[in-house]
Design a protein around this motif. Structure first.
Motif, PDB file in Angstrom:
ATOM      1  N   ILE A 165       0.590  -1.588  -0.064  1.00 20.58           N
ATOM      2  CA  ILE A 165      -0.014   0.150  -0.052  1.00 20.58           C
ATOM      3  C   ILE A 165       0.549   1.438   0.154  1.00 20.58           C
ATOM      4  N   ARG A 166       1.633   1.260   0.948  1.00 17.76           N
ATOM      5  CA  ARG A 166       2.545   2.188   0.653  1.00 17.76           C
ATOM      6  C   ARG A 166       3.152   2.291  -0.633  1.00 17.76           C
ATOM      7  N   ASN A 167       3.867   1.485  -0.982  1.00 15.86           N
ATOM      8  CA  ASN A 167       4.723   1.815  -2.533  1.00 15.86           C
ATOM      9  C   ASN A 167       3.464   2.279  -4.022  1.00 15.86           C
ATOM     10  N   ILE A 168       2.207   1.930  -3.440  1.00 15.38           N
ATOM     11  CA  ILE A 168       1.309   2.289  -4.085  1.00 15.38           C
ATOM     12  C   ILE A 168       0.679   3.886  -4.194  1.00 15.38           C
ATOM     13  N   ALA A 169       0.740   4.283  -2.896  1.00  9.83           N
ATOM     14  CA  ALA A 169       0.167   5.678  -3.085  1.00  9.83           C
ATOM     15  C   ALA A 169       1.064   6.366  -2.579  1.00  9.83           C
ATOM     16  N   THR A 170       2.249   6.064  -2.205  1.00 13.02           N
ATOM     17  CA  THR A 170       3.690   7.660  -1.672  1.00 13.02           C
ATOM     18  C   THR A 170       4.770   7.123  -2.876  1.00 13.02           C
ATOM     19  N   PRO A 171       5.237   8.187  -3.200  1.00 11.16           N
ATOM     20  CA  PRO A 171       6.682   8.099  -3.839  1.00 11.16           C
ATOM     21  C   PRO A 171       7.745   7.772  -3.603  1.00 11.16           C
ATOM     22  N   GLY A 172       8.785   6.840  -4.191  1.00  8.43           N
ATOM     23  CA  GLY A 172       9.718   6.083  -3.546  1.00  8.43           C
ATOM     24  C   GLY A 172       9.639   4.989  -3.751  1.00  8.43           C
ATOM     25  N   VAL A 173      10.553   4.239  -2.995  1.00  5.74           N
ATOM     26  CA  VAL A 173      10.639   2.916  -2.716  1.00  5.74           C
ATOM     27  C   VAL A 173      10.614   2.376  -1.825  1.00  5.74           C
ATOM     28  N   TYR A 174      10.017   1.312  -0.994  1.00  3.98           N
ATOM     29  CA  TYR A 174       9.404   0.761   0.698  1.00  3.98           C
ATOM     30  C   TYR A 174      10.065  -0.312   0.643  1.00  3.98           C
TER      31      TYR A 174
END
Length: 192
Positions: A165-174
């Motif tokens: 979800i974090r990778n889909i919703a925000t810039p950058g790679v987590y």
């Protein structure tokens, strides 16, 4: 205007998930550190008892049970900290949007796998409960100990889902919900 509403919604979602994740992290940390501390106390007490001629017969049994607890409850904690085993050689070959897509795919695939394993483990726990198996010394129902397996796998699945979800919703790679991939140059330059 529509873009601003979407960004506010995404920010609200990320902040809400972060709060829930921190609460879950505290619970896991307390449980895991308590289990490790209990193992240490049990082993020290057993050594002292053995030296005084009175070994504690249940120590080995409790240690095995605590190891099951630590192992499976640690899955979610390790995933949250991005300390899980991962094959980074392939991921390091990708940059930018392709790295982001690869991480989303890996996180979603791992989440599905962990949820499926949790389902099968829950079935095993139910079978163990029906049989009525108990531990040898303390007569603790085994299904209570084995509950750590599906719970831990499910918590791990949740962490991988949060990372996706974090990778889909925000810039950058987590690598995890709160752990950015520091190997990705594009992340640092804000190009994703």
């Amino acid at each position: 205007m529509k873009k601003q509403k979407q960004m506010r919604l995404i920010n609200f979602l990320i902040k809400t998930l972060a709060v829930l994740d921190r609460g879950l992290e505290r619970c896991e940390a307390i449980l895991l550190s308590g289990a490790v501390l209990a193992m240490a106390v049990l082993n020290v007490a057993n050594v002292i008892g053995r030296n005084l001629g009175h070994s504690l017969p249940f120590t080995g049994e409790l240690n095995r049970l605590l190891i099951v607890l630590i192992t499976f409850m640690g899955v979610g904690y390790a995933a949250r900290k991005a300390r899980h085993i991962r094959m980074s050689a392939l991921a390091e070959q990708f940059h930018g949007i392709s790295a982001k897509i690869l991480h989303i795919t890996i996180h979603l695939g791992t989440a599905v796998l962990l949820f499926a394993l949790a389902w099968f483990a829950l079935d095993y726990v139910q079978q163990t409960r029906q049989i009525g198996s108990v531990t040898a010394s303390l007569h603790i129902p085994l299904y209570l100990i084995y509950l750590a397996i599906p719970i831990g796998l499910c918590l791990g699945g949740i962490q991988f889902l949060l990372a996706a979800i974090r990778n889909i919703a925000t810039p950058g790679v987590y690598l995890a919900f709160n752990v950015p991939d520091t190997q990705d140059d594009d992340h640092h330059n804000g190009r994703i």
